[in-house]
Design a protein around this motif. Structure first.
Motif, PDB file in Angstrom:
ATOM      1  N   PHE A  12       0.819  -1.283  -0.121  1.00 15.46           N
ATOM      2  CA  PHE A  12      -0.002   0.008   0.139  1.00 15.46           C
ATOM      3  C   PHE A  12       0.831   1.214  -0.023  1.00 15.46           C
ATOM      4  O   PHE A  12       1.813   1.257   0.946  1.00 15.46           O
ATOM      5  CB  PHE A  12      -0.917  -0.097   1.264  1.00 15.46           C
ATOM      6  N   PHE A  14       1.025   5.311   0.789  1.00 10.75           N
ATOM      7  CA  PHE A  14       0.076   6.349   1.463  1.00 10.75           C
ATOM      8  C   PHE A  14       1.065   7.383   2.019  1.00 10.75           C
ATOM      9  O   PHE A  14       2.091   7.028   2.576  1.00 10.75           O
ATOM     10  CB  PHE A  14      -0.556   5.622   2.627  1.00 10.75           C
ATOM     11  N   ASP A  55     -12.999   3.690   2.616  1.00 10.21           N
ATOM     12  CA  ASP A  55     -11.931   2.980   3.416  1.00 10.21           C
ATOM     13  C   ASP A  55     -11.145   4.410   4.325  1.00 10.21           C
ATOM     14  O   ASP A  55     -11.816   5.248   4.216  1.00 10.21           O
ATOM     15  CB  ASP A  55     -10.986   2.625   2.451  1.00 10.21           C
ATOM     16  N   ARG A  57      -7.295   5.212   6.445  1.00 15.96           N
ATOM     17  CA  ARG A  57      -5.994   5.083   6.949  1.00 15.96           C
ATOM     18  C   ARG A  57      -5.526   5.722   7.871  1.00 15.96           C
ATOM     19  O   ARG A  57      -5.859   6.848   7.937  1.00 15.96           O
ATOM     20  CB  ARG A  57      -5.134   5.079   5.321  1.00 15.96           C
ATOM     21  N   LEU A  68       1.021   1.313   9.150  1.00 14.36           N
ATOM     22  CA  LEU A  68      -0.184   1.796   8.808  1.00 14.36           C
ATOM     23  C   LEU A  68      -1.362   0.985   9.064  1.00 14.36           C
ATOM     24  O   LEU A  68      -1.061  -0.322   9.033  1.00 14.36           O
ATOM     25  CB  LEU A  68      -0.013   1.999   6.982  1.00 14.36           C
ATOM     26  N   GLU A  70      -4.715   0.075   7.774  1.00 16.00           N
ATOM     27  CA  GLU A  70      -5.565   0.186   6.260  1.00 16.00           C
ATOM     28  C   GLU A  70      -6.787  -0.775   6.475  1.00 16.00           C
ATOM     29  O   GLU A  70      -6.578  -1.855   6.491  1.00 16.00           O
ATOM     30  CB  GLU A  70      -4.687  -0.414   5.292  1.00 16.00           C
ATOM     31  N   GLN A  72     -10.566  -1.171   4.121  1.00 17.79           N
ATOM     32  CA  GLN A  72     -11.515  -0.962   2.916  1.00 17.79           C
ATOM     33  C   GLN A  72     -12.692  -1.575   3.263  1.00 17.79           C
ATOM     34  O   GLN A  72     -12.929  -2.832   3.232  1.00 17.79           O
ATOM     35  CB  GLN A  72     -10.576  -1.752   1.664  1.00 17.79           C
TER      36      GLN A  72
END
Length: 128
Positions: A12, A14, A55, A57, A68, A70, A72
């Motif tokens: 991912f 970010f 989602d 984060r 992180l 995360e 969804q």
């Protein structure tokens, strides 16, 4: 036998940093309680947050490592625990996860009220 740590990690990106999920563990954490929990812990520093209808984060620094969370929502709501690329300190990764055990326990306790047949391994571990 399944490893506690992911072996085939998803990546991912970010806020300009690449993260990989590292736990074979997918609780359904909610954004607001998770953010409030993170903000209440002295050892965690929130770097950046993002939330929309699909989602959310939360980028965190813990013991000089970037992590992180995360989630969804459109993909079932499972929360991934991710670590910045090229970090392999398993002790710190476990310590980071440990910061979230109360939230994980609560999320699975709520879910288990609707599905009493099977207990998760974490439910057994935490003895509830």
């Amino acid at each position: 036998m399944t490893s506690f740590f992911e072996t085939d990690r998803d990546e991912f990106v970010f806020d300009g940093r690449t993260y990989q999920d590292f736990f074979n563990l997918y609780p359904n954490l909610l954004y607001e309680p998770t953010l409030q929990h993170v903000l209440s812990l002295d050892d965690l520093k929130v770097l950046r947050c993002f939330e929309d209808s699909e989602d959310w984060r939360i980028a965190i620094e813990f013991q000089d490592i970037g992590f992180l969370l995360e989630t969804q929502v459109g993909c079932g709501g499972a929360t991934l625990f991710c670590v910045s690329d090229n970090q392999e300190d398993q002790l710190k990764m476990l310590a980071f996860l440990g910061c979230f055990l109360p939230l994980i326990r609560d999320s699975w306790h709520i879910a288990s009220c609707n599905k009493p047949a099977n207990r998760s391994w974490i439910a057994t571990l935490l003895n509830w």
